[in-house]
Design a protein around this motif. Structure first.
Motif, PDB file in Angstrom:
ATOM      1  N   ARG A  81     -62.469  14.412 -64.882  1.00 11.92           N
ATOM      2  CA  ARG A  81     -61.721  15.644 -65.196  1.00 11.92           C
ATOM      3  C   ARG A  81     -60.402  16.220 -64.696  1.00 11.92           C
ATOM      4  O   ARG A  81     -59.700  16.550 -65.308  1.00 11.92           O
ATOM      5  CB  ARG A  81     -62.839  16.686 -65.094  1.00 11.92           C
ATOM      6  N   PHE A  82     -60.559  15.743 -63.368  1.00 13.11           N
ATOM      7  CA  PHE A  82     -59.295  16.340 -62.614  1.00 13.11           C
ATOM      8  C   PHE A  82     -58.397  15.098 -62.072  1.00 13.11           C
ATOM      9  O   PHE A  82     -58.616  14.299 -61.171  1.00 13.11           O
ATOM     10  CB  PHE A  82     -59.886  16.767 -61.167  1.00 13.11           C
ATOM     11  N   PHE A  83     -57.420  15.313 -62.611  1.00 19.28           N
ATOM     12  CA  PHE A  83     -56.158  14.040 -62.631  1.00 19.28           C
ATOM     13  C   PHE A  83     -55.189  14.547 -62.895  1.00 19.28           C
ATOM     14  O   PHE A  83     -54.877  15.460 -63.654  1.00 19.28           O
ATOM     15  CB  PHE A  83     -56.792  12.626 -63.228  1.00 19.28           C
ATOM     16  N   PRO A  84     -53.843  13.976 -62.602  1.00 20.88           N
ATOM     17  CA  PRO A  84     -52.573  14.544 -62.960  1.00 20.88           C
ATOM     18  C   PRO A  84     -52.058  13.982 -64.389  1.00 20.88           C
ATOM     19  O   PRO A  84     -52.611  12.972 -64.784  1.00 20.88           O
ATOM     20  CB  PRO A  84     -51.612  13.697 -61.648  1.00 20.88           C
ATOM     21  N   VAL A  85     -51.170  14.904 -65.078  1.00 22.32           N
ATOM     22  CA  VAL A  85     -50.766  14.355 -66.267  1.00 22.32           C
ATOM     23  C   VAL A  85     -49.178  14.298 -66.029  1.00 22.32           C
ATOM     24  O   VAL A  85     -48.619  14.840 -65.214  1.00 22.32           O
ATOM     25  CB  VAL A  85     -51.278  15.365 -67.383  1.00 22.32           C
ATOM     26  N   PRO A  86     -48.541  13.677 -67.058  1.00 22.19           N
ATOM     27  CA  PRO A  86     -47.044  13.523 -67.060  1.00 22.19           C
ATOM     28  C   PRO A  86     -46.258  14.867 -67.300  1.00 22.19           C
ATOM     29  O   PRO A  86     -47.151  15.936 -67.835  1.00 22.19           O
ATOM     30  CB  PRO A  86     -46.827  12.777 -68.198  1.00 22.19           C
ATOM     31  N   SER A  87     -45.205  15.179 -66.696  1.00 19.74           N
ATOM     32  CA  SER A  87     -44.346  16.280 -66.588  1.00 19.74           C
ATOM     33  C   SER A  87     -44.256  17.024 -68.067  1.00 19.74           C
ATOM     34  O   SER A  87     -44.456  18.095 -68.049  1.00 19.74           O
ATOM     35  CB  SER A  87     -42.907  16.207 -66.043  1.00 19.74           C
TER      36      SER A  87
ATOM     37  N   ALA B  24     -59.757  23.649 -53.741  1.00 19.38           N
ATOM     38  CA  ALA B  24     -58.606  22.917 -53.354  1.00 19.38           C
ATOM     39  C   ALA B  24     -58.528  21.787 -53.746  1.00 19.38           C
ATOM     40  O   ALA B  24     -57.382  20.814 -53.911  1.00 19.38           O
ATOM     41  CB  ALA B  24     -58.381  23.308 -51.968  1.00 19.38           C
ATOM     42  N   ILE B  25     -59.542  20.724 -53.388  1.00 17.91           N
ATOM     43  CA  ILE B  25     -59.582  19.400 -53.574  1.00 17.91           C
ATOM     44  C   ILE B  25     -59.505  19.252 -55.216  1.00 17.91           C
ATOM     45  O   ILE B  25     -58.829  18.259 -55.554  1.00 17.91           O
ATOM     46  CB  ILE B  25     -60.851  18.913 -53.065  1.00 17.91           C
ATOM     47  N   GLU B  26     -60.121  19.933 -55.944  1.00 15.23           N
ATOM     48  CA  GLU B  26     -59.962  19.809 -57.566  1.00 15.23           C
ATOM     49  C   GLU B  26     -58.449  20.094 -58.141  1.00 15.23           C
ATOM     50  O   GLU B  26     -57.699  19.243 -58.714  1.00 15.23           O
ATOM     51  CB  GLU B  26     -60.804  21.006 -58.314  1.00 15.23           C
ATOM     52  N   ALA B  27     -57.726  20.962 -57.396  1.00 15.46           N
ATOM     53  CA  ALA B  27     -56.409  21.253 -57.568  1.00 15.46           C
ATOM     54  C   ALA B  27     -55.603  20.020 -57.253  1.00 15.46           C
ATOM     55  O   ALA B  27     -54.717  19.641 -57.738  1.00 15.46           O
ATOM     56  CB  ALA B  27     -55.840  22.608 -57.198  1.00 15.46           C
ATOM     57  N   MET B  28     -55.810  19.463 -56.076  1.00 16.74           N
ATOM     58  CA  MET B  28     -54.992  18.402 -55.470  1.00 16.74           C
ATOM     59  C   MET B  28     -55.048  16.917 -56.298  1.00 16.74           C
ATOM     60  O   MET B  28     -54.216  16.651 -56.615  1.00 16.74           O
ATOM     61  CB  MET B  28     -55.348  18.037 -54.204  1.00 16.74           C
ATOM     62  N   ALA B  29     -56.330  16.837 -56.853  1.00 20.10           N
ATOM     63  CA  ALA B  29     -56.780  15.744 -57.601  1.00 20.10           C
ATOM     64  C   ALA B  29     -56.113  15.839 -58.995  1.00 20.10           C
ATOM     65  O   ALA B  29     -55.543  15.021 -59.569  1.00 20.10           O
ATOM     66  CB  ALA B  29     -57.932  15.862 -58.118  1.00 20.10           C
ATOM     67  N   CYS B  30     -55.704  17.170 -59.402  1.00 13.49           N
ATOM     68  CA  CYS B  30     -54.890  17.413 -60.675  1.00 13.49           C
ATOM     69  C   CYS B  30     -53.318  17.248 -60.381  1.00 13.49           C
ATOM     70  O   CYS B  30     -52.471  17.543 -61.222  1.00 13.49           O
ATOM     71  CB  CYS B  30     -55.353  18.667 -61.293  1.00 13.49           C
ATOM     72  N   GLY B  31     -53.054  17.131 -59.064  1.00  8.92           N
ATOM     73  CA  GLY B  31     -51.414  16.878 -58.813  1.00  8.92           C
ATOM     74  C   GLY B  31     -50.842  18.247 -58.380  1.00  8.92           C
ATOM     75  O   GLY B  31     -49.686  18.234 -58.167  1.00  8.92           O
TER      76      GLY B  31
ATOM     77  N   ARG C 248     -54.066  11.257 -54.658  1.00  8.50           N
ATOM     78  CA  ARG C 248     -54.440  10.140 -53.964  1.00  8.50           C
ATOM     79  C   ARG C 248     -55.488  10.355 -53.029  1.00  8.50           C
ATOM     80  O   ARG C 248     -56.434   9.676 -52.966  1.00  8.50           O
ATOM     81  CB  ARG C 248     -53.407   9.252 -53.553  1.00  8.50           C
ATOM     82  N   PHE C 249     -55.439  11.355 -52.251  1.00  9.67           N
ATOM     83  CA  PHE C 249     -56.281  11.651 -51.089  1.00  9.67           C
ATOM     84  C   PHE C 249     -57.510  12.046 -51.873  1.00  9.67           C
ATOM     85  O   PHE C 249     -58.659  11.725 -51.344  1.00  9.67           O
ATOM     86  CB  PHE C 249     -55.609  12.779 -50.210  1.00  9.67           C
ATOM     87  N   ALA C 250     -57.391  12.910 -52.812  1.00  9.07           N
ATOM     88  CA  ALA C 250     -58.590  13.583 -53.577  1.00  9.07           C
ATOM     89  C   ALA C 250     -59.619  12.534 -53.945  1.00  9.07           C
ATOM     90  O   ALA C 250     -60.848  12.474 -54.114  1.00  9.07           O
ATOM     91  CB  ALA C 250     -58.199  14.605 -54.297  1.00  9.07           C
ATOM     92  N   ARG C 251     -58.829  11.616 -54.922  1.00 10.41           N
ATOM     93  CA  ARG C 251     -59.501  10.620 -55.576  1.00 10.41           C
ATOM     94  C   ARG C 251     -60.095   9.518 -54.411  1.00 10.41           C
ATOM     95  O   ARG C 251     -61.250   9.060 -54.964  1.00 10.41           O
ATOM     96  CB  ARG C 251     -58.682  10.194 -56.435  1.00 10.41           C
ATOM     97  N   ARG C 252     -59.411   9.221 -53.871  1.00 10.29           N
ATOM     98  CA  ARG C 252     -59.860   8.030 -52.575  1.00 10.29           C
ATOM     99  C   ARG C 252     -61.180   8.637 -52.022  1.00 10.29           C
ATOM    100  O   ARG C 252     -62.047   7.960 -51.661  1.00 10.29           O
ATOM    101  CB  ARG C 252     -58.838   7.937 -51.430  1.00 10.29           C
ATOM    102  N   ASN C 253     -61.287   9.689 -51.482  1.00 11.12           N
ATOM    103  CA  ASN C 253     -62.400  10.405 -50.595  1.00 11.12           C
ATOM    104  C   ASN C 253     -63.320  11.171 -51.245  1.00 11.12           C
ATOM    105  O   ASN C 253     -64.316  11.548 -50.514  1.00 11.12           O
ATOM    106  CB  ASN C 253     -61.796  11.300 -49.412  1.00 11.12           C
ATOM    107  N   PHE C 254     -63.114  11.801 -52.469  1.00 14.40           N
ATOM    108  CA  PHE C 254     -64.201  12.810 -53.196  1.00 14.40           C
ATOM    109  C   PHE C 254     -64.631  12.404 -54.611  1.00 14.40           C
ATOM    110  O   PHE C 254     -64.957  13.409 -55.102  1.00 14.40           O
ATOM    111  CB  PHE C 254     -63.363  14.231 -52.749  1.00 14.40           C
TER     112      PHE C 254
END
Length: 424
Positions: free
Chosen positions: A210-216, A329-336, A391-397
């Motif tokens: 669910r929580f991942f970045p998308v293009p600009s 905060a981790i969810e937000a970071m995972a979304c970029g 990257r940090f969010a996905r690697r660790n959580f």
């Protein structure tokens, strides 16, 4: 180890939870995600919670996993601070229901002190292993509340003496304590006398699907839908004193002085009277600070919109007075979306400052305001934090990896208990 009895008592626990309702936030997400991942990994899971209002007895999530509600304490909502008075009845009713349904479990896994106290009693009656996650610690909360209320009022509101006494019992008697941060492990050993071999840290997780970045360009369309600008700062969560939203509002003049184009998107609270009263107090602070016209008020964010709201903002702010971890905060970071988080919690010990995120003390408004402004003022910094934070969010959580680590602890605790029983 095939079958897990999970217990999480307070709030509105459901297969599709009403997040934002009283006592219904990060812990509920944590418990539901783990239950689902345990079931995916082939374990049979009953997540037991309190039945009240007009809730059904069961939510059947999948063939391996049910939310099972046990009635106690009447039909009305009970806030977590007042759960002390009803726990014995929960234990009695749960044991009777387990016997009636002829259910068998290998381990009890409880959450927060209320379920922990009950879970220890249930595990002893069933003669099985008990593993516990505190989520927050009464000693820590009591000592980080500050001077916002006098000691008598604080005790009447939060009942810390009773809570800490029950916590001590749980942490001493259960087979293992899984903390969510390293500072919690230190407090467990120093303030609650937990043996170091009987506790460790596993962080909360995120749903990486669910929580991942998308293009600009895609994000530009998302911002239009939610009326959020590229320079907006997002604050999102339950309306609770410890979340520090009043401290955030005190930091807004500094943010707006440095970044006049910025605004705050305040997605805070739900529809309860407590939430509405809290929002009114925040609006009063905003008026006094002269920033009312720079705030976009958004009430409860539906779960289906959550990831896109995270993605839309330039910065995510978590100004908590204390925060055991800070899943939002981790969810937000995972979304970029770069995050500025409180120093009063465990997450700031894990991130690389200036690379994966920023942290500041929300009790120092100029400091917190300046940190929120930095990624807006310097786009290169924001881009760096966007990539490295995700990257940090996905690697660790990721939740599946975290669930596997917990299953290993369950298995080790069961084996240890079996070995000790064989001695006698």
């Amino acid at each position: 180890m095939k079958s897990i009895l999970m217990i999480s008592l307070h709030g509105y626990v459901a297969a599709n939870p009403e997040l934002g309702k009283p006592d219904t936030g990060g812990q509920v997400v944590y418990v539901l995600e783990l239950a689902e991942r345990f079931s995916r990994l082939g374990k049979r899971v009953d997540l037991v919670t309190r039945q009240f209002e007009d809730q059904p007895e069961y939510d059947h999530v999948n063939e391996n996993y049910d939310v099972w509600r046990i009635p106690f304490g009447g039909k009305n909502f009970i806030r977590k601070e007042d759960m002390h008075d009803y726990l014995k009845k929960f234990v009695t009713n749960t044991l009777a229901a387990i016997k009636k349904e002829n259910k068998k479990y290998d381990v009890v896994y409880s959450h927060y002190w209320d379920a922990g106290w009950a879970g220890q009693k249930i595990a002893e009656e069933l003669a099985i292993c008990h593993v516990h996650t505190p989520h927050s610690l009464g000693w820590w909360k009591q000592h980080t509340m500050g001077s916002d209320m006098d000691e008598k009022e604080m005790e009447q509101t939060y009942r810390f003496k009773e809570r800490i006494r029950k916590e001590y019992f749980v942490y001493q008697m259960c087979n293992f304590v899984i903390a969510t941060t390293l500072p919690q492990v230190d407090l467990l050993t120093q303030q609650y006398d937990v043996l170091p071999r009987n506790c460790s840290m596993i962080p909360p997780g995120i749903d990486e699907n669910r929580f991942f970045p998308v293009p600009s360009k895609e994000n530009d369309k998302i911002r239009l839908k939610y009326d959020i600008e590229p320079s907006d700062v997002l604050a999102l969560g339950r309306m609770a004193h410890n979340k520090g939203y009043d401290l955030l509002f005190n930091a807004l003049p500094t943010l707006f002085e440095l970044c006049p184009e910025a605004k705050l998107v305040a997605a805070i609270g739900g529809d309860s009277k407590q939430d509405r009263d809290g929002i009114e107090k925040l609006k009063q602070i905003a008026s006094e600070m002269g920033v009312m016209d720079k705030i976009k008020w958004k009430n409860y964010i539906a779960d289906k919109d959550l990831a896109n709201v995270y993605r839309s903002a330039s910065i995510f702010a978590m100004p908590s007075r204390y925060e055991p971890f800070g899943m939002v905060a981790i969810e937000a970071m995972a979304c970029g979306t770069p995050s500025v988080i409180t120093v009063h919690g465990g997450l700031c010990d894990l991130i690389d400052f200036g690379n994966q995120g920023l942290f500041a003390d929300p009790h120092r408004p100029k400091e917190f305001g300046a940190m929120m402004a930095m990624p807006i003022l310097y786009p290169a910094l924001r881009n760096e934090m966007s990539v490295e934070g995700a990257r940090f969010a996905r690697r660790n959580f990721g939740w599946t990896g975290i669930a596997k680590r917990m299953l290993n602890i369950f298995a080790s605790s069961i084996n240890q208990r079996t070995s000790e029983s064989n001695i006698y």
